[in-house]
Design a protein around this motif. Sequence first.
Motif, mmCIF file in Angstrom:
data_model
loop_
_atom_site.group_PDB
_atom_site.id
_atom_site.type_symbol
_atom_site.label_atom_id
_atom_site.label_comp_id
_atom_site.label_asym_id
_atom_site.label_seq_id
_atom_site.Cartn_x
_atom_site.Cartn_y
_atom_site.Cartn_z
ATOM 1 N N ASP A 56 0.810 -1.229 -0.053
ATOM 2 C CA ASP A 56 -0.022 -0.100 0.064
ATOM 3 C C ASP A 56 0.855 1.232 -0.034
ATOM 4 O O ASP A 56 1.804 1.313 0.875
ATOM 5 N N GLU A 57 0.548 2.183 -1.023
ATOM 6 C CA GLU A 57 1.273 3.338 -0.972
ATOM 7 C C GLU A 57 1.580 4.288 0.252
ATOM 8 O O GLU A 57 2.248 4.924 0.347
ATOM 9 N N PHE A 58 0.485 4.139 1.103
ATOM 10 C CA PHE A 58 0.572 4.851 2.329
ATOM 11 C C PHE A 58 1.087 4.133 3.496
ATOM 12 O O PHE A 58 1.805 4.594 4.417
ATOM 13 N N THR A 59 0.558 2.899 3.880
ATOM 14 C CA THR A 59 0.692 2.284 4.762
ATOM 15 C C THR A 59 2.060 1.416 4.895
ATOM 16 O O THR A 59 2.566 0.970 5.794
ATOM 17 N N GLY A 60 2.474 0.653 3.550
ATOM 18 C CA GLY A 60 3.509 -0.081 3.382
ATOM 19 C C GLY A 60 2.855 -1.520 3.494
ATOM 20 O O GLY A 60 3.711 -2.443 3.301
ATOM 21 N N LYS A 61 1.717 -1.791 4.030
ATOM 22 C CA LYS A 61 1.116 -2.948 4.216
ATOM 23 C C LYS A 61 0.996 -3.680 2.791
ATOM 24 O O LYS A 61 0.590 -3.085 1.802
ATOM 25 N N ILE A 62 1.138 -5.157 2.885
ATOM 26 C CA ILE A 62 1.119 -5.961 1.933
ATOM 27 C C ILE A 62 -0.323 -6.230 1.412
ATOM 28 O O ILE A 62 -1.162 -6.602 2.331
ATOM 29 N N ILE A 63 -0.595 -5.919 0.126
ATOM 30 C CA ILE A 63 -1.923 -6.510 -0.427
ATOM 31 C C ILE A 63 -1.713 -7.374 -1.558
ATOM 32 O O ILE A 63 -1.006 -7.287 -2.404
ATOM 33 N N LYS A 64 -2.281 -8.611 -1.389
ATOM 34 C CA LYS A 64 -2.358 -9.292 -2.473
ATOM 35 C C LYS A 64 -3.746 -10.289 -2.764
ATOM 36 O O LYS A 64 -4.469 -10.175 -1.821
ATOM 37 N N MET A 65 -3.838 -10.446 -3.961
ATOM 38 C CA MET A 65 -4.972 -11.167 -4.509
ATOM 39 C C MET A 65 -4.931 -12.099 -5.446
ATOM 40 O O MET A 65 -4.279 -11.739 -6.431
ATOM 41 N N THR A 66 -5.378 -13.254 -5.635
ATOM 42 C CA THR A 66 -5.268 -14.258 -6.578
ATOM 43 C C THR A 66 -6.676 -15.097 -6.804
ATOM 44 O O THR A 66 -7.726 -14.737 -6.037
ATOM 45 N N SER A 67 -7.185 -15.449 -7.899
ATOM 46 C CA SER A 67 -8.146 -16.031 -8.143
ATOM 47 C C SER A 67 -8.229 -17.476 -8.970
ATOM 48 O O SER A 67 -7.094 -17.835 -9.373
ATOM 49 N N ALA A 68 -9.310 -18.035 -9.020
ATOM 50 C CA ALA A 68 -9.319 -19.396 -9.845
ATOM 51 C C ALA A 68 -10.892 -19.497 -10.337
ATOM 52 O O ALA A 68 -11.485 -19.134 -9.573
ATOM 53 N N THR A 69 -10.836 -20.498 -11.425
ATOM 54 C CA THR A 69 -12.365 -20.737 -11.870
ATOM 55 C C THR A 69 -12.809 -21.953 -10.938
ATOM 56 O O THR A 69 -12.097 -22.878 -10.665
ATOM 57 N N ILE A 70 -14.105 -21.665 -10.638
ATOM 58 C CA ILE A 70 -14.931 -22.808 -9.883
ATOM 59 C C ILE A 70 -15.649 -23.474 -10.956
ATOM 60 O O ILE A 70 -15.435 -24.895 -10.729
ATOM 61 N N ALA A 71 -16.293 -22.789 -11.693
ATOM 62 C CA ALA A 71 -17.146 -23.301 -13.072
ATOM 63 C C ALA A 71 -17.425 -22.499 -14.005
ATOM 64 O O ALA A 71 -16.843 -21.477 -13.771
ATOM 65 N N LYS A 72 -18.091 -22.873 -14.913
ATOM 66 C CA LYS A 72 -18.141 -21.869 -16.051
ATOM 67 C C LYS A 72 -18.332 -20.559 -15.714
ATOM 68 O O LYS A 72 -17.728 -19.637 -16.308
ATOM 69 N N SER A 73 -19.348 -20.238 -15.166
ATOM 70 C CA SER A 73 -19.647 -18.755 -14.706
ATOM 71 C C SER A 73 -19.412 -18.524 -13.269
ATOM 72 O O SER A 73 -20.372 -17.502 -12.642
ATOM 73 N N TRP A 74 -18.571 -19.378 -12.583
ATOM 74 C CA TRP A 74 -18.384 -18.935 -11.096
ATOM 75 C C TRP A 74 -16.595 -18.602 -11.018
ATOM 76 O O TRP A 74 -16.135 -19.665 -11.584
ATOM 77 N N LYS A 75 -16.471 -17.929 -10.347
ATOM 78 C CA LYS A 75 -14.884 -17.481 -9.955
ATOM 79 C C LYS A 75 -14.966 -17.354 -8.418
ATOM 80 O O LYS A 75 -15.814 -16.679 -7.925
ATOM 81 N N ILE A 76 -13.560 -17.647 -7.918
ATOM 82 C CA ILE A 76 -13.357 -17.576 -6.463
ATOM 83 C C ILE A 76 -12.096 -16.646 -6.175
ATOM 84 O O ILE A 76 -11.200 -17.109 -7.270
ATOM 85 N N GLY A 77 -11.931 -15.925 -5.437
ATOM 86 C CA GLY A 77 -10.819 -15.114 -5.241
ATOM 87 C C GLY A 77 -10.526 -15.074 -3.748
ATOM 88 O O GLY A 77 -11.181 -15.282 -2.952
ATOM 89 N N PHE A 78 -9.178 -15.086 -3.382
ATOM 90 C CA PHE A 78 -8.586 -15.202 -2.266
ATOM 91 C C PHE A 78 -7.559 -13.901 -1.857
ATOM 92 O O PHE A 78 -7.059 -13.382 -3.026
ATOM 93 N N SER A 79 -7.892 -13.063 -0.961
ATOM 94 C CA SER A 79 -7.058 -11.827 -0.678
ATOM 95 C C SER A 79 -6.420 -11.735 0.743
ATOM 96 O O SER A 79 -7.027 -12.296 1.522
ATOM 97 N N ILE A 80 -5.419 -11.012 0.840
ATOM 98 C CA ILE A 80 -4.769 -10.633 1.985
ATOM 99 C C ILE A 80 -4.703 -9.157 2.139
ATOM 100 O O ILE A 80 -4.087 -8.746 0.968
ATOM 101 N N ASN A 81 -5.084 -8.225 2.985
ATOM 102 C CA ASN A 81 -4.756 -6.906 3.162
ATOM 103 C C ASN A 81 -4.090 -6.611 4.718
ATOM 104 O O ASN A 81 -4.850 -6.693 5.383
ATOM 105 N N ASP A 82 -2.939 -6.746 4.611
ATOM 106 C CA ASP A 82 -2.258 -6.691 5.797
ATOM 107 C C ASP A 82 -2.224 -8.072 6.530
ATOM 108 O O ASP A 82 -1.825 -9.107 5.788
ATOM 109 N N ALA A 83 -3.076 -8.302 7.533
ATOM 110 C CA ALA A 83 -3.056 -9.654 8.194
ATOM 111 C C ALA A 83 -4.723 -9.931 8.046
ATOM 112 O O ALA A 83 -5.055 -10.828 8.626
#
Length: 168
Positions: A28-55
């Motif tokens: 993060d530009e202001f706090t320096g805390k790490i932000i990550k996000m990744t995703s994967a397909t569940i089925a044809k029209s469904w997706k799931i994402g996982f994220s972390i913002n700091d802890a």
Amino acid sequence: VIISMVALLIYSTEINAKKCSYEINKADEFTGKIIKMTSATIAKSWKIGFSINDAIYAVSLVIVLPGEINTGINKGDSLYIKLKNNEIIKLAASNNVSPKTYVAGSGAYAAVVSDFSPVYECTKEEIMKISQSPVTVIRIFVGQQFLETPVDEKNGKKISDAAGCILE
């Protein structure tokens, strides 16, 4: 002989390592805390994402359904994630989510669809469980009903890998 063994060890480690790709991976530009996000397909029209913002960890979904849907997901509504080891993880929606309805495509291929993008609260331990066993079924609560989709073996593994990437 030692050089050959070291080369084989490095090569086998590279083969078994999962490749993580992130939609977001920055400080993060202001706090320096790490932000990550990744995703994967569940089925044809469904997706799931996982994220972390700091802890703070979260699981998000993007679900596109045919037709106009007028029922939303309420804060506290459930997301169930069934794992191959038969463990079921239950998460709660972080906020109210209304569907967005629109026309997708054009001409003879136009169709009315509705999509949801709920976010669910979770812990590092829950993400760790998902990373250790492939996902087999996803079920969400929408209005007065559950929507459920099976997850094939290939996508189940990709979902587990994506969860593991957030822990790195």
